[in-house]
Structures are given as structure tokens and as C-alpha cells.
Design a protein around this motif. Sequence first.
Motif, PDB file in Angstrom:
ATOM      1  N   ARG A 175       0.777  -1.239   0.000  1.00  0.00           N
ATOM      2  CA  ARG A 175       0.000   0.000   0.000  1.00  0.00           C
ATOM      3  C   ARG A 175       0.810   1.291   0.000  1.00  0.00           C
ATOM      4  N   ALA A 176       2.006   1.278   0.586  1.00  0.00           N
ATOM      5  CA  ALA A 176       2.617   2.575   0.925  1.00  0.00           C
ATOM      6  C   ALA A 176       3.438   3.198  -0.190  1.00  0.00           C
ATOM      7  N   ARG A 177       3.806   2.416  -1.192  1.00  0.00           N
ATOM      8  CA  ARG A 177       4.692   2.965  -2.221  1.00  0.00           C
ATOM      9  C   ARG A 177       3.904   3.599  -3.358  1.00  0.00           C
ATOM     10  N   ASP A 178       4.503   4.660  -3.893  1.00  0.00           N
ATOM     11  CA  ASP A 178       3.978   5.308  -5.089  1.00  0.00           C
ATOM     12  C   ASP A 178       5.198   5.417  -6.012  1.00  0.00           C
ATOM     13  N   GLY A 179       5.536   4.321  -6.654  1.00  0.00           N
ATOM     14  CA  GLY A 179       6.767   4.263  -7.439  1.00  0.00           C
ATOM     15  C   GLY A 179       7.967   4.379  -6.512  1.00  0.00           C
ATOM     16  N   GLN A 180       8.811   5.363  -6.777  1.00  0.00           N
ATOM     17  CA  GLN A 180       9.992   5.564  -5.926  1.00  0.00           C
ATOM     18  C   GLN A 180       9.710   6.547  -4.792  1.00  0.00           C
ATOM     19  N   ARG A 181       8.458   6.920  -4.601  1.00  0.00           N
ATOM     20  CA  ARG A 181       8.070   7.709  -3.444  1.00  0.00           C
ATOM     21  C   ARG A 181       7.255   6.832  -2.501  1.00  0.00           C
ATOM     22  N   VAL A 182       7.176   7.262  -1.239  1.00  0.00           N
ATOM     23  CA  VAL A 182       6.390   6.553  -0.229  1.00  0.00           C
ATOM     24  C   VAL A 182       5.450   7.577   0.408  1.00  0.00           C
ATOM     25  N   PHE A 183       4.187   7.217   0.530  1.00  0.00           N
ATOM     26  CA  PHE A 183       3.206   8.138   1.110  1.00  0.00           C
ATOM     27  C   PHE A 183       3.544   8.466   2.565  1.00  0.00           C
ATOM     28  N   PHE A 184       3.011   9.596   3.043  1.00  0.00           N
ATOM     29  CA  PHE A 184       3.141   9.961   4.456  1.00  0.00           C
ATOM     30  C   PHE A 184       2.027   9.314   5.268  1.00  0.00           C
ATOM     31  N   SER A 185       0.825   9.244   4.693  1.00  0.00           N
ATOM     32  CA  SER A 185      -0.293   8.651   5.427  1.00  0.00           C
ATOM     33  C   SER A 185      -1.251   7.982   4.454  1.00  0.00           C
ATOM     34  N   LEU A 186      -1.908   6.957   4.968  1.00  0.00           N
ATOM     35  CA  LEU A 186      -2.887   6.196   4.202  1.00  0.00           C
ATOM     36  C   LEU A 186      -4.181   6.130   5.011  1.00  0.00           C
TER      37      LEU A 186
ATOM     38  N   LYS B 201      -5.543   3.308   1.331  1.00  0.00           N
ATOM     39  CA  LYS B 201      -5.594   4.200   0.167  1.00  0.00           C
ATOM     40  C   LYS B 201      -4.821   5.490   0.473  1.00  0.00           C
ATOM     41  N   PRO B 202      -4.290   6.136  -0.578  1.00  0.00           N
ATOM     42  CA  PRO B 202      -3.439   7.316  -0.355  1.00  0.00           C
ATOM     43  C   PRO B 202      -4.172   8.418   0.400  1.00  0.00           C
ATOM     44  N   HIS B 203      -3.489   9.041   1.330  1.00  0.00           N
ATOM     45  CA  HIS B 203      -4.059  10.180   2.040  1.00  0.00           C
ATOM     46  C   HIS B 203      -3.194  11.428   1.888  1.00  0.00           C
ATOM     47  N   PHE B 204      -1.884  11.289   2.070  1.00  0.00           N
ATOM     48  CA  PHE B 204      -1.010  12.466   1.958  1.00  0.00           C
ATOM     49  C   PHE B 204       0.395  12.031   1.558  1.00  0.00           C
ATOM     50  N   LEU B 205       1.015  12.843   0.712  1.00  0.00           N
ATOM     51  CA  LEU B 205       2.397  12.614   0.279  1.00  0.00           C
ATOM     52  C   LEU B 205       3.187  13.858   0.651  1.00  0.00           C
TER      53      LEU B 205
ATOM     54  N   ASP C  16      -8.333  10.078  -4.845  1.00  0.00           N
ATOM     55  CA  ASP C  16      -9.629   9.429  -4.812  1.00  0.00           C
ATOM     56  C   ASP C  16      -9.497   8.214  -3.904  1.00  0.00           C
ATOM     57  N   ASN C  17      -9.739   8.422  -2.603  1.00  0.00           N
ATOM     58  CA  ASN C  17      -9.437   7.366  -1.627  1.00  0.00           C
ATOM     59  C   ASN C  17     -10.668   6.934  -0.844  1.00  0.00           C
ATOM     60  N   GLY C  18     -11.832   7.257  -1.379  1.00  0.00           N
ATOM     61  CA  GLY C  18     -13.049   6.804  -0.706  1.00  0.00           C
ATOM     62  C   GLY C  18     -13.503   7.719   0.410  1.00  0.00           C
ATOM     63  N   LEU C  19     -12.653   8.688   0.823  1.00  0.00           N
ATOM     64  CA  LEU C  19     -13.080   9.632   1.858  1.00  0.00           C
ATOM     65  C   LEU C  19     -13.910  10.732   1.204  1.00  0.00           C
ATOM     66  N   PRO C  20     -14.904  11.266   1.914  1.00  0.00           N
ATOM     67  CA  PRO C  20     -15.728  12.319   1.320  1.00  0.00           C
ATOM     68  C   PRO C  20     -14.902  13.589   1.082  1.00  0.00           C
TER      69      PRO C  20
END
Lengths: 400, 400
Positions: free
Chosen positions: A99-110, A115-119, B172-176
Motif C-alpha cells: 500500500r505505501a509505495r507510489d513508485g519511488q516515493r512513499v506516502f506519508f499517510s494512508l 488508500k493514499p491520504h497524503f504525500l 480518490d481514496n473513498g473519503l468524502p
Amino acid sequence: MSTAAPAQSTLARERDRVSQCLRESVIPFWMNHSLDRELGGYFNCLDRDGSVYDTKKHIWLQGRQVWMLSKLHNADPSAKDAGAFRDAATLGADFLRNRARDGQRVFFSLTREGKPHFLQRKMFSECFYVMAMAEYARATGDASARAEADELFQSILRYAKDPSLLGRPVYDNGLPATGELAVPMILLNLIEELNGADGNDFEDIAQWCVERIKLHVRHDLKMVMETVPLDGSLLDTPEGRLLNPGHAIEAGWFLMSYARKRGLADLEKMALAMIDWSFETGWDKEEGGIYYFLDRGGYSPLQLEWSMKLWWPHCEAMIAFLMAYDTTGEAAYFEKYLQVADYSFAHFDDPQHGEWFGYLDRHGRVSQRFKGGPYKGCFHVPRALWMCEGLLGGLIAKAS
Amino acid sequence: MSTAAPAQSTLARERDRVSQCLRESVIPFWMNHSLDRELGGYFNCLDRDGSVYDTKKHIWLQGRQVWMLSKLHNADPSAKDAGAFRDAATLGADFLRNRARDGQRVFFSLTREGKPHFLQRKMFSECFYVMAMAEYARATGDASARAEADELFQSILRYAKDPSLLGRPVYDNGLPATGELAVPMILLNLIEELNGADGNDFEDIAQWCVERIKLHVRHDLKMVMETVPLDGSLLDTPEGRLLNPGHAIEAGWFLMSYARKRGLADLEKMALAMIDWSFETGWDKEEGGIYYFLDRGGYSPLQLEWSMKLWWPHCEAMIAFLMAYDTTGEAAYFEKYLQVADYSFAHFDDPQHGEWFGYLDRHGRVSQRFKGGPYKGCFHVPRALWMCEGLLGGLIAKAS
């Protein structure tokens, strides 16, 4: 006046204090409350009693918890809890890898579901991901986890050398290019983690880190700067005057650990100076505890929370002073360890619900009651208690 | 029990207090210390005594100071200081127009010389730029400044409706989808500023703002949320539970001012409720002062500075309660104005060096000694004192 070396009984009492807190309070708190067996990963936003107040999953803490649990497993794979630690590490490692990888970047929160929340436009999620995978690979023999750590580490090196790759515009505005202490210190720590107990790789990068750290260590002022121009000068701005004593103390023990393994006496001396100066400047002589931020010119730091006492600088100082005592044999370092440990157990520790509080006001009163949040999880407290347990055990063995 | 209306002597005493502070302490502080006659614009990072501790120029404060100085000029163009205010406004307006724009974006901070330093992924620099140009155009008759305000306002509307234009990825992560109170409230205030005393434009956008604000006003909980889903639901997360009482009180008086001009009694009632609830929830009954952040569920806010007492919520509350008293004639509102003003003059005001301190700890002790910083400048204090001076003058005239 010299201080007497601590008695064996004192060392044993301290080992019992940290060991008991680690194994009866801190680890159970996270094992009982953080594991999301339903959707994977860990709940890291936990209230005082362990109840979940936010289901978001912050990757710094997911990665650090995988690292910590793997470390506890690897320290004694035949211990009765070792299997449970490894299984819990797998819960987080699988979540990270899925879940946490976005290619060679890693999300800050899910989101809880992953699902992605913040990068962030920073490279620290990537760092804690690598740290997790390196230790997790040792816990499980999973070579693909190690390969992933090695691959992402190469991206981190690119980000460290060219931060514009992270998406924050860099302006040609006549100001000197600057460096943050966080970057070389975390890289040096990552190299140690990738190397493990006896590896010796990445030496060229480690030396780049050491040279960068030296820019922050100002013997003329007896201070460690957070942000410095790369040309060796000093900035007379709030950023350029900023001191973060806990951070400098942490960088000090990273460097001491590196220098000890390689027998580099000069670097060891510099690491001790970083710790000495930062504790002298950072300890609040009136109220006790280590300030979060200071300004070297005596101005008010811009950070509203500057005078608060946070748990992690105290964790880092406990490690640093025990390591300094172990390295030098100077009893004054053990006294300082005791000073910090006594403050911490009196103010941060929560025997009622387990783990430590994280945030106190200047006067030592709990300001935030939660045990886990976007920046606090299963990491600084257990790492410090576990490392102190090991250091105290070594000191007891040496003295007997 | 009803409260008696304030005596004329009380109103006069209050008018003298705010007027004297505005004209003998606050305005002289900024006129004496902030003007950068050499390179243009204003020094906004000023220590307690007005000395410059950072030469960076923060655009929120540059724009707001241009607005404030233009307002002071426009309030009485024949007053003896009016020319000096207009000249000082020109110093900032020229700097903004020459330096602060990056196409349809506006920088967050510049170097002293006006070179780019930082660009936020938010639209507030643009808002304060528009606010500055609208009032500056009135001070000087410079039609091109007004045209610039109108042009940039159209870009702001695009950013408000599609924040991804500002460069922050939207997942688009399902959160409103959620909205921030800051956006409709600042737009409503900008519309009032663009309209001036008797304009009536942008009514469709104003109504969009009002509908958005209504989503934040929860009559069921008697609370005003900072962040809400646009579908009318509530989020049970730290962001979704966050209360910022000073912000809600400010939104309340923006809305009351809008509603009064248009004779919208229902909206006026809602604005009063926003102020009443937020003051009831936000006032610290033990230590006095208005908290910075709270969590509606009683959890600890994530913001480390949650319990601090900041100057601007108190400024906004002084305006809001005087306006509420002027609107309703209910003496209890005047009592609340006095409660906030007495706290503020006792804790924030600095008669020794002028202006107010900005940041106190929970117990009312000065935490940051500076008078100006990246978020505090020639704005909240003079705007509040100037508006209170006008409101008190009107009340005195009505009662005599």
C-alpha cells in the motif's frame, strides 16, 4: 571533583527499571492496541488507554514499528515472544509493501484500508520504509524485502543530493544553498541499519554524511545548528539560528556508534561534544527537561511549541549518555543518564495504561494525553529502553 | 437576570482605551520599525522592541499592512497622518506589485530584496494581495490596482472550487470531499472588501460562501467545525473534530456584517450563534483567555500549541462582541466584550515597547516575545482597535 562510578547495584536497578518498563508496559501497549488484524498494518493514533482516535495509518510509524518488532525478534529469535513479534512485523511489512509505495516515493499517510491520504515533499517516509525492510529481511530471511530496501535507498540518495526531485521548488534567490541536519544523520543511521552488526558497505556515502554533519557542529559556538549553508558560513535568520537539542543529541549517538565500530577517535570526540553542548544548552535549569527548540541568538523561536518537553529528546539523551559512559568510562555521563531517566520516568511514564506520554508543557504537565499520533508510535520509547537495557547489561558484565 | 446597558462613561472609557492603544502604541510601532525605505515593502519579523530579527518579507503580512494603512488613510483622508499612511501603503503596494506575483499565484515569502523564497500550496497569499489592492486603489485612485484585484480574485475563485490547481495532489481514496471554514469566510470578507461601503457585486459568490459556511455550523452540537464533508455529514477524525474558536468567532462577525447590510435576520441570528457557542466552548474557565484549538470529542488536539492563548482570537472576539451589542442591544454582549478586552489589555498589550505580544502559554505568560513574525504583523491588533473605536463611537452617538 570527579564523580564515583556507579555501583553494580545501581546498574542493576537501572537495568530492571528500563527492562520492566519495556517488557511489561511499552511492548504490551502496542501489541494489545495497535495491530489491525482485519485490514493490516497498525493503528498508530492511540489515546491514553490505547483506544483508537483516528484510523489513518502514518507511514513513519508503520515503518518504525516493523523495524522495532523485527529488532525485538532478531535480538533473541528463540525467546517466547519472538514469534509473536515476527508475526506482528509481517502484518505491518505486508501492509507497507502492498500500500505505501507510489513508485519511488512513499506516502506519508494512508486511510485505514491503505488508500493514499497524503504525500510529503520530504524523504523521511522513504527512510523509515527502508529501515523497516532491512531489519524485517533479517527476521524472515525474505530476500525480496532486502532488495526493496536496497533499491529504495538509491532513490533516497538521489533525493538527498537533489531535494527538488521531491517537488518543492528551489529558487535561485541569492541565498546560499543550505543543508538540514536531519538528512545526513538519518542517512548515516540507515547505512548502519543496512549494514547490520558487521557489514561495512556504503562507506563513501557514510563519509559524505560525516562531512555534512561537521558543517552543523560549530566548535566556535559550542552548538549544533539544525540548518547551515553548505559553504561553511552561518545564517542569521530564525532557521539558521535554530537549535533542536534532542535532534543534535540523537545525531551525536548515531555518530558515536559509527565512530566506535571503526575506531575513529576524533569523530568519537566530536560526537561527545555534540551531546555535551546540546544537553548543556537544551536542559531547562529552572523546570527540568529538555527544550524542544531554542534560538542561538536568544530570540524567541518561531515554533510555538519551543518550550515544550517532548518524549523523544529524552529517549535519545538516555541512549546517548549511557553510550557515552560505556565509551569513555566517565561517571559524569552516567549521572546525566540518571538525570534524564529520572525526569522521564517521573513525567512521561504512564504506569496506569502503559507506554509514555509524549508531550508535556514547559512545567512538565501532560499537554497531549494520547500515546500515539502522526509522529509518535512504537519507536522512540521502545528503542531507547531496549538499547539502554543492552548497554546496562554490557556495563554490568564488564564490571563483574 | 438581565444586565444593565453600559453607561455613557463606560463607553467613553472604552473608546479612549482602544483609541489610545491604536494611535499611541500600535500604529507608531509599525510606522517606526517596519518600513523598509531602502528596498521597499515592510520588515514584518520584529522583536519586542521593534528590532528586525529576520529580513524575509511574508506576503500575508505585506498585503495586510497595505490594507490597514490604506484603511487608516481612507477613514479620514484629511487627518494629519493620512498622507504618511498613504505613502507607507505605497511602499508596500509597489513592492507587492513588483515582486510578489508569480503569474496567477502569489508567493508566501520573499527575500528582503524581493526574490522568491517560498510558495504555499494554499490561496491565502492571493487573498491578502487582493484585499490590499482593493483598499489601496481607494486610497490613491489607482485604477490599475483595482483591476489587478479583480483579475486575481477570479483566479482565487478557481482555486477555491478546485484546490488541486494549487499543486497539492487530491486522492480518490473513498473519503468524502471536505471543505475548510477558512475558504468561504475569507471569500466572503474579500467580497465585502471589493464592494466597499456600498457596493453590491458578487452576490452569487457570496451566497455560495454562505451555503458553505452553513455546513460548518452544527446546531445539533452547538459548535462550528473547521473541516466538514461537503455532503453535510461529520468526520470522526482529528481534522473533522477540530474546533478553532477564534476562527469561528471571526467567521461570525464577517457573516454578521454581511447580514446586517442586507437585512437578513436569519443569517444574523446564525452569526450570533456561531459567536456565542464558540466563546462558550473556547473560553478557558480556569485560566482565562480563548484556547487556540479544541477537539469536539474531548480528545487532545494534535496541534501541540492547542492550549496557548493567541492574540488574534481575542482581537476577533472584541470586534464580534461589540458588533453583536451594536446589532442586538443586549448588554450581555457588551459584558463579554469587556471580559475579552480586559484579558487582552492585561496580557497581550506591551505599553513599554508598543503593539501587543502575540503568543501566551495557557497560563497567560508570554511565550514568544516578538511582535511580528510570519503570521503576525500590522493587521489583527490595529484592525480590531480601529473597528472597536468606530463601533464605540457609534454606540456613544446613539446613546446621547
